[in-house]
Design a protein around this motif. Structure first.
Motif, PDB file in Angstrom:
ATOM      1  N   PHE A  97       0.895  -1.246   0.200  1.00  0.00           N
ATOM      2  CA  PHE A  97      -0.049  -0.073  -0.142  1.00  0.00           C
ATOM      3  C   PHE A  97       0.896   1.421   0.142  1.00  0.00           C
ATOM      4  O   PHE A  97       0.400   2.396   0.055  1.00  0.00           O
ATOM      5  CB  PHE A  97      -0.874  -0.193   1.231  1.00  0.00           C
ATOM      6  N   ALA A  98       2.179   1.102  -0.098  1.00  0.00           N
ATOM      7  CA  ALA A  98       3.180   2.319   0.102  1.00  0.00           C
ATOM      8  C   ALA A  98       3.140   3.160  -1.481  1.00  0.00           C
ATOM      9  O   ALA A  98       3.035   2.214  -2.433  1.00  0.00           O
ATOM     10  CB  ALA A  98       4.465   1.907   0.396  1.00  0.00           C
ATOM     11  N   THR A  99       2.927   4.252  -1.583  1.00  0.00           N
ATOM     12  CA  THR A  99       3.063   4.967  -2.548  1.00  0.00           C
ATOM     13  C   THR A  99       4.064   6.066  -2.671  1.00  0.00           C
ATOM     14  O   THR A  99       4.084   6.816  -3.643  1.00  0.00           O
ATOM     15  CB  THR A  99       1.667   5.709  -2.827  1.00  0.00           C
ATOM     16  N   SER A 100       5.158   6.027  -1.777  1.00  0.00           N
ATOM     17  CA  SER A 100       6.364   6.935  -1.673  1.00  0.00           C
ATOM     18  C   SER A 100       7.421   6.610  -1.330  1.00  0.00           C
ATOM     19  O   SER A 100       6.921   5.356  -0.395  1.00  0.00           O
ATOM     20  CB  SER A 100       5.569   8.329  -1.130  1.00  0.00           C
ATOM     21  N   VAL A 101       8.477   6.927  -1.347  1.00  0.00           N
ATOM     22  CA  VAL A 101       9.805   6.604  -0.598  1.00  0.00           C
ATOM     23  C   VAL A 101       9.548   6.548   0.854  1.00  0.00           C
ATOM     24  O   VAL A 101       9.912   6.027   1.678  1.00  0.00           O
ATOM     25  CB  VAL A 101      10.954   7.374  -1.271  1.00  0.00           C
ATOM     26  N   PRO A 102       8.900   7.834   1.511  1.00  0.00           N
ATOM     27  CA  PRO A 102       8.761   7.839   2.894  1.00  0.00           C
ATOM     28  C   PRO A 102       7.934   6.656   3.682  1.00  0.00           C
ATOM     29  O   PRO A 102       8.294   6.039   4.209  1.00  0.00           O
ATOM     30  CB  PRO A 102       8.167   8.940   3.217  1.00  0.00           C
ATOM     31  N   ALA A 103       6.959   6.183   2.651  1.00  0.00           N
ATOM     32  CA  ALA A 103       6.021   4.994   3.032  1.00  0.00           C
ATOM     33  C   ALA A 103       6.845   3.868   3.057  1.00  0.00           C
ATOM     34  O   ALA A 103       6.560   2.869   3.917  1.00  0.00           O
ATOM     35  CB  ALA A 103       4.899   4.919   2.203  1.00  0.00           C
ATOM     36  N   PHE A 104       7.592   3.524   2.160  1.00  0.00           N
ATOM     37  CA  PHE A 104       8.642   2.322   2.104  1.00  0.00           C
ATOM     38  C   PHE A 104       9.319   2.218   3.242  1.00  0.00           C
ATOM     39  O   PHE A 104       9.532   1.181   3.802  1.00  0.00           O
ATOM     40  CB  PHE A 104       9.323   2.209   0.672  1.00  0.00           C
ATOM     41  N   PHE A 105      10.033   3.490   3.421  1.00  0.00           N
ATOM     42  CA  PHE A 105      10.608   3.610   4.847  1.00  0.00           C
ATOM     43  C   PHE A 105      10.086   3.171   5.948  1.00  0.00           C
ATOM     44  O   PHE A 105      10.468   2.499   6.803  1.00  0.00           O
ATOM     45  CB  PHE A 105      11.359   5.043   4.586  1.00  0.00           C
ATOM     46  N   ALA A 106       8.787   3.432   6.299  1.00  0.00           N
ATOM     47  CA  ALA A 106       8.233   3.329   7.394  1.00  0.00           C
ATOM     48  C   ALA A 106       7.796   1.829   7.313  1.00  0.00           C
ATOM     49  O   ALA A 106       7.999   1.303   8.470  1.00  0.00           O
ATOM     50  CB  ALA A 106       6.801   4.147   7.117  1.00  0.00           C
TER      51      ALA A 106
END
Length: 415
Positions: A97-106
């Protein structure tokens, strides 16, 4: 519904459960490496972005290790292991459900923190359910799980992503972890070390300050940096050296981890046979580890070969040796540590190994940015295991197993 299972052979069901959990652990963490070209194109990552994600994962895992080993010893193996698997499975699914680099980081940070439960839980399971005679074989089988995960992932994940989208890879792997938790709670198997499954106070500071913990920690630092370097950068190495696209990377990468799985099995078998032949634990462990350390040395020739299969054989020899060596590091830990505090000692050592592996991950990104390729990192890999063995020998000159009679019911020593 719970299923109670009795008998000595029933303990091997625990080995199977640990095996599946750790296999899924490595499937979850390796998906990102295999889908790097796809995700890189969709989200416009750079090599440094990718290295930073790997770094975030390693740091999160490392600091979590400081608590998860203690947590397992404190709340008990049964509940602690289940919570770890459940949280890391949900975190793995969150990647979809990640749509951005920060979301992947989290998502990577939560995944890393939860997956830190895996290593101390696996070692604690062996110390809890097996006596000294069988424990090394159990550790060897369990230590093949990361390799099986690393074999299965490149064979199935790219195909799954192509057929159903990259999100499906994260959802399927995470969903299997949730199923594992349900089965784990349904099982009832009597441990050998009755006190080790229950919550127990642990002298954490005493474990932290001991020379034995320092030896295991140094060995984990030097060997883990090789493992995590390979896990994160191996697909990219084949892509850069041999121009292999994502769809063709699976087989040579799988061969590397097939050899690694064989190394884990020999890591349990060889010292057990030597001990059965009359060798002391100290001699059997250290001679076995020396043999594995010498097998790593040819890795410096990887960039000199012209075939990806030749490179896969050399790199497979490295991970064959790594897993054999690592199995014996875990074996030394269970030799010298009461079952109730195994999780704490392994957790501290794994913290050191994971945190220091960040340096290797970042170094490789720096090396690629400056045109050095993979040669410097491969040279570091070549010398890591001999240095680790030297540290163990200097800090633990004579490995003497804890007297089984001092452990209470089979394995547990009084504190």
């Amino acid at each position: 519904m719970a299923f109670g299972i009795r008998g000595g052979s029933a303990r091997w069901i625990i080995v199977a459960m640990v095996f599946v959990a750790i296999m899924l652990n490595y499937v979850d963490r390796q998906i990102l490496a295999l889908l790097k070209p796809t995700l890189e194109a969709e989200f416009r990552w750079s090599d440094q972005d990718y290295a930073n994600m790997g770094t975030a994962f390693q740091i999160a895992t490392a600091f979590a290790f400081l608590g998860t080993g203690w947590f397992l010893d404190r709340v008990g193996l049964r509940l602690g292991f289940a919570l770890g698997v459940l949280i890391w499975s949900l975190a793995g699914m969150a990647h979809a459900f990640a749509t951005s680099v920060p979301a992947f980081f989290a998502a990577r940070i939560v995944l890393g923190m939860a997956e830190s439960v895996g290593t101390p839980a696996a070692v604690k399971s062996a110390a809890t359910y097996f006596n000294h005679k069988d424990r090394q074989i159990a550790l060897g089988i369990g230590n093949t799980a990361p390799n099986i995960g690393a074999i299965v992932t490149p064979l199935f994940i790219p195909a799954l992503a192509v057929a159903f989208g990259w999100q499906s890879a994260f959802l399927v792997a995470g969903g299997l972890g949730v199923v594992w938790v349900v089965v784990w709670f349904a099982l009832r198997i009597k441990p050998v070390a009755l006190d080790a499954v229950a919550p127990a106070p642990v002298p954490w500071l005493s474990v932290l300050r001991s020379r034995e913990t320092a030896a295991i920690a140094i060995a984990k630092i030097l060997s883990d940096q090789v493992w995590f370097f390979m896990l994160l950068w191996l697909p990219d190495l084949f892509h850069r050296l041999f121009g292999m696209p994502q769809g063709t990377l699976g087989l040579p990468v799988a061969l590397v981890y097939v050899m690694a799985a064989c190394g884990a099995l020999t890591g349990g078998f060889v010292p057990s046979r030597l001990m059965a032949a009359g060798w002391s634990v100290n001699r059997a462990r250290k001679v076995t580890m020396l043999g594995y350390a010498l097998l790593v040395l040819p890795v410096v020739f990887v960039q000199s070969v012209s075939s990806p299969w030749s490179a896969a054989l050399l790199l497979g020899l490295v991970l064959f040796a790594h897993q054999g060596f690592s199995t014996n590091v875990f074996g030394v830990t269970t030799d010298i540590t009461p079952a109730r505090s195994v999780g704490s000692r392994i957790g501290i050592a794994a913290f050191c190994g994971n945190l220091c592996s960040v340096g290797m991950i970042q170094f490789q990104a720096y090396a690629l940015a400056h045109g050095w390729g993979y040669a410097p990192a491969l040279a570091i890999c070549a010398g890591s295991y001999l240095t680790a063995l030297l540290a163990i020998h200097l800090l633990i000159p004579n490995i003497v197993p804890i007297d089984e009679s001092e452990r209470g019911d089979g394995l547990v020593a009084a504190h």
